[in-house]
Design a protein around this motif. Structure first.
Motif, PDB file in Angstrom:
ATOM      1  N   ALA A 124      11.951 -30.980   5.332  1.00  0.00           N
ATOM      2  CA  ALA A 124      12.939 -31.835   5.611  1.00  0.00           C
ATOM      3  C   ALA A 124      12.578 -33.078   6.324  1.00  0.00           C
ATOM      4  O   ALA A 124      13.361 -34.117   6.604  1.00  0.00           O
ATOM      5  N   MET A 125      11.384 -33.188   6.702  1.00  0.00           N
ATOM      6  CA  MET A 125      10.664 -34.380   7.505  1.00  0.00           C
ATOM      7  C   MET A 125      10.420 -35.726   6.278  1.00  0.00           C
ATOM      8  O   MET A 125      10.536 -36.682   6.591  1.00  0.00           O
ATOM      9  N   VAL A 126       9.800 -35.163   5.321  1.00  0.00           N
ATOM     10  CA  VAL A 126       9.403 -36.112   4.517  1.00  0.00           C
ATOM     11  C   VAL A 126      10.302 -36.769   3.490  1.00  0.00           C
ATOM     12  O   VAL A 126      11.546 -36.174   3.477  1.00  0.00           O
ATOM     13  N   ALA A 127      10.223 -37.933   3.056  1.00  0.00           N
ATOM     14  CA  ALA A 127      11.406 -38.609   2.181  1.00  0.00           C
ATOM     15  C   ALA A 127      11.429 -37.816   0.810  1.00  0.00           C
ATOM     16  O   ALA A 127      10.505 -37.018   0.463  1.00  0.00           O
ATOM     17  N   ALA A 128      12.678 -37.960   0.235  1.00  0.00           N
ATOM     18  CA  ALA A 128      12.995 -37.417  -0.888  1.00  0.00           C
ATOM     19  C   ALA A 128      11.831 -37.396  -1.824  1.00  0.00           C
ATOM     20  O   ALA A 128      11.581 -36.483  -2.519  1.00  0.00           O
ATOM     21  N   GLY A 129      11.207 -38.478  -2.286  1.00  0.00           N
ATOM     22  CA  GLY A 129      10.436 -38.836  -3.306  1.00  0.00           C
ATOM     23  C   GLY A 129       9.007 -38.127  -2.861  1.00  0.00           C
ATOM     24  O   GLY A 129       8.007 -37.872  -3.907  1.00  0.00           O
ATOM     25  N   ASN A 130       8.765 -37.596  -1.692  1.00  0.00           N
ATOM     26  CA  ASN A 130       7.513 -37.012  -1.416  1.00  0.00           C
ATOM     27  C   ASN A 130       7.784 -35.469  -1.313  1.00  0.00           C
ATOM     28  O   ASN A 130       6.640 -34.501  -1.202  1.00  0.00           O
ATOM     29  N   GLN A 131       8.751 -34.915  -1.609  1.00  0.00           N
ATOM     30  CA  GLN A 131       9.413 -33.551  -1.348  1.00  0.00           C
ATOM     31  C   GLN A 131       8.601 -32.593  -2.313  1.00  0.00           C
ATOM     32  O   GLN A 131       8.257 -31.416  -2.078  1.00  0.00           O
ATOM     33  N   ALA A 132       8.351 -33.054  -3.507  1.00  0.00           N
ATOM     34  CA  ALA A 132       7.462 -32.375  -4.653  1.00  0.00           C
ATOM     35  C   ALA A 132       5.921 -32.064  -4.036  1.00  0.00           C
ATOM     36  O   ALA A 132       5.510 -31.053  -4.603  1.00  0.00           O
ATOM     37  N   PHE A 133       5.646 -32.618  -2.994  1.00  0.00           N
ATOM     38  CA  PHE A 133       4.199 -32.290  -2.701  1.00  0.00           C
ATOM     39  C   PHE A 133       4.213 -31.615  -1.350  1.00  0.00           C
ATOM     40  O   PHE A 133       3.209 -31.592  -0.618  1.00  0.00           O
ATOM     41  N   VAL A 134       5.348 -30.948  -1.073  1.00  0.00           N
ATOM     42  CA  VAL A 134       5.450 -30.275  -0.111  1.00  0.00           C
ATOM     43  C   VAL A 134       5.317 -28.730  -1.066  1.00  0.00           C
ATOM     44  O   VAL A 134       6.173 -28.411  -1.297  1.00  0.00           O
ATOM     45  N   ILE A 135       3.966 -28.042  -0.407  1.00  0.00           N
ATOM     46  CA  ILE A 135       3.643 -26.818  -1.327  1.00  0.00           C
ATOM     47  C   ILE A 135       3.410 -25.729  -0.621  1.00  0.00           C
ATOM     48  O   ILE A 135       3.140 -25.685   0.422  1.00  0.00           O
ATOM     49  N   PRO A 136       3.323 -24.723  -1.132  1.00  0.00           N
ATOM     50  CA  PRO A 136       2.985 -23.188  -0.452  1.00  0.00           C
ATOM     51  C   PRO A 136       1.554 -23.244   0.155  1.00  0.00           C
ATOM     52  O   PRO A 136       0.648 -24.229  -0.196  1.00  0.00           O
ATOM     53  N   VAL A 137       1.415 -22.527   1.113  1.00  0.00           N
ATOM     54  CA  VAL A 137       0.115 -22.525   1.976  1.00  0.00           C
ATOM     55  C   VAL A 137      -0.952 -21.942   0.826  1.00  0.00           C
ATOM     56  O   VAL A 137      -1.403 -20.522   0.997  1.00  0.00           O
ATOM     57  N   GLU A 138      -1.701 -22.517  -0.085  1.00  0.00           N
ATOM     58  CA  GLU A 138      -2.522 -21.843  -0.900  1.00  0.00           C
ATOM     59  C   GLU A 138      -3.438 -23.186  -1.062  1.00  0.00           C
ATOM     60  O   GLU A 138      -3.168 -24.228  -1.441  1.00  0.00           O
ATOM     61  N   ASP A 139      -4.895 -22.833  -1.369  1.00  0.00           N
ATOM     62  CA  ASP A 139      -5.808 -23.576  -1.488  1.00  0.00           C
ATOM     63  C   ASP A 139      -5.504 -24.387  -2.900  1.00  0.00           C
ATOM     64  O   ASP A 139      -5.739 -25.665  -2.935  1.00  0.00           O
ATOM     65  N   ALA A 140      -5.284 -23.663  -3.935  1.00  0.00           N
ATOM     66  CA  ALA A 140      -4.984 -24.210  -5.274  1.00  0.00           C
ATOM     67  C   ALA A 140      -4.054 -25.425  -5.504  1.00  0.00           C
ATOM     68  O   ALA A 140      -3.786 -26.308  -5.908  1.00  0.00           O
ATOM     69  N   ALA A 141      -2.687 -24.819  -4.578  1.00  0.00           N
ATOM     70  CA  ALA A 141      -1.602 -25.801  -4.496  1.00  0.00           C
ATOM     71  C   ALA A 141      -1.893 -27.147  -3.777  1.00  0.00           C
ATOM     72  O   ALA A 141      -1.527 -27.921  -4.302  1.00  0.00           O
ATOM     73  N   MET A 142      -2.616 -26.936  -2.888  1.00  0.00           N
ATOM     74  CA  MET A 142      -2.894 -28.306  -1.967  1.00  0.00           C
ATOM     75  C   MET A 142      -3.914 -28.881  -3.027  1.00  0.00           C
ATOM     76  O   MET A 142      -3.649 -30.128  -2.992  1.00  0.00           O
ATOM     77  N   ALA A 143      -4.760 -28.452  -3.501  1.00  0.00           N
ATOM     78  CA  ALA A 143      -5.806 -29.406  -4.475  1.00  0.00           C
ATOM     79  C   ALA A 143      -5.066 -29.839  -5.470  1.00  0.00           C
ATOM     80  O   ALA A 143      -5.175 -31.040  -5.826  1.00  0.00           O
ATOM     81  N   THR A 144      -4.158 -29.235  -6.281  1.00  0.00           N
ATOM     82  CA  THR A 144      -3.300 -29.890  -7.317  1.00  0.00           C
ATOM     83  C   THR A 144      -2.436 -30.921  -6.832  1.00  0.00           C
ATOM     84  O   THR A 144      -2.410 -32.023  -7.350  1.00  0.00           O
ATOM     85  N   ALA A 145      -1.777 -30.808  -5.494  1.00  0.00           N
ATOM     86  CA  ALA A 145      -0.945 -31.880  -5.071  1.00  0.00           C
ATOM     87  C   ALA A 145      -1.740 -33.145  -4.696  1.00  0.00           C
ATOM     88  O   ALA A 145      -1.516 -34.040  -4.814  1.00  0.00           O
ATOM     89  N   TRP A 146      -2.924 -32.927  -3.827  1.00  0.00           N
ATOM     90  CA  TRP A 146      -3.686 -33.974  -3.569  1.00  0.00           C
ATOM     91  C   TRP A 146      -4.353 -34.869  -4.632  1.00  0.00           C
ATOM     92  O   TRP A 146      -4.182 -36.044  -4.718  1.00  0.00           O
TER      93      TRP A 146
END
Length: 109
Positions: A77-99
């Protein structure tokens, strides 16, 4: 060969300090003023599994930087709409993919 600069004093900084050869292309800098530490091409990451009010997300937004963040607290809810796709599950692989996607300039996962 490009490298990565990590700014802060989290677990990666401690691992790098103990065994710098394990992350040869990583430079770690402890910067207190993160708002002014941003440079072109920067992205922010919030890899936490729990947060109350993630200051790093607020700093990223104030700096106009994209942020890859785990879905904790009200980050989505905090991030801009364009950034919401990069709010990801608490998983190392998901973070690596998003980053990596943000670093490569991808705008959606």
């Amino acid at each position: 060969m490009r490298g990565v600069a990590l700014i802060g004093a989290g677990i990666i900084a401690r691992v790098h300090a103990e065994a710098p050869q394990s992350l040869p292309r990583v430079r770690v800098a402890a910067v207190v003023d993160l708002l002014n530490a941003a440079a072109p091409g920067c992205v922010r990451a919030l890899p936490s599994d729990t947060e109350q009010m993630p200051l790093s997300v607020i700093e990223a937004m104030a700096s106009g930087l994209p942020v890859a963040a785990t879905d904790v607290c009200d980050v989505a809810a905090m991030v801009a709409a364009g950034n919401q796709a990069f709010v990801i599950p608490v998983e190392d692989a998901a973070m690596a993919t998003a980053w990596c996607a943000l670093i490569d300039g991808v705008t959606a996962l």
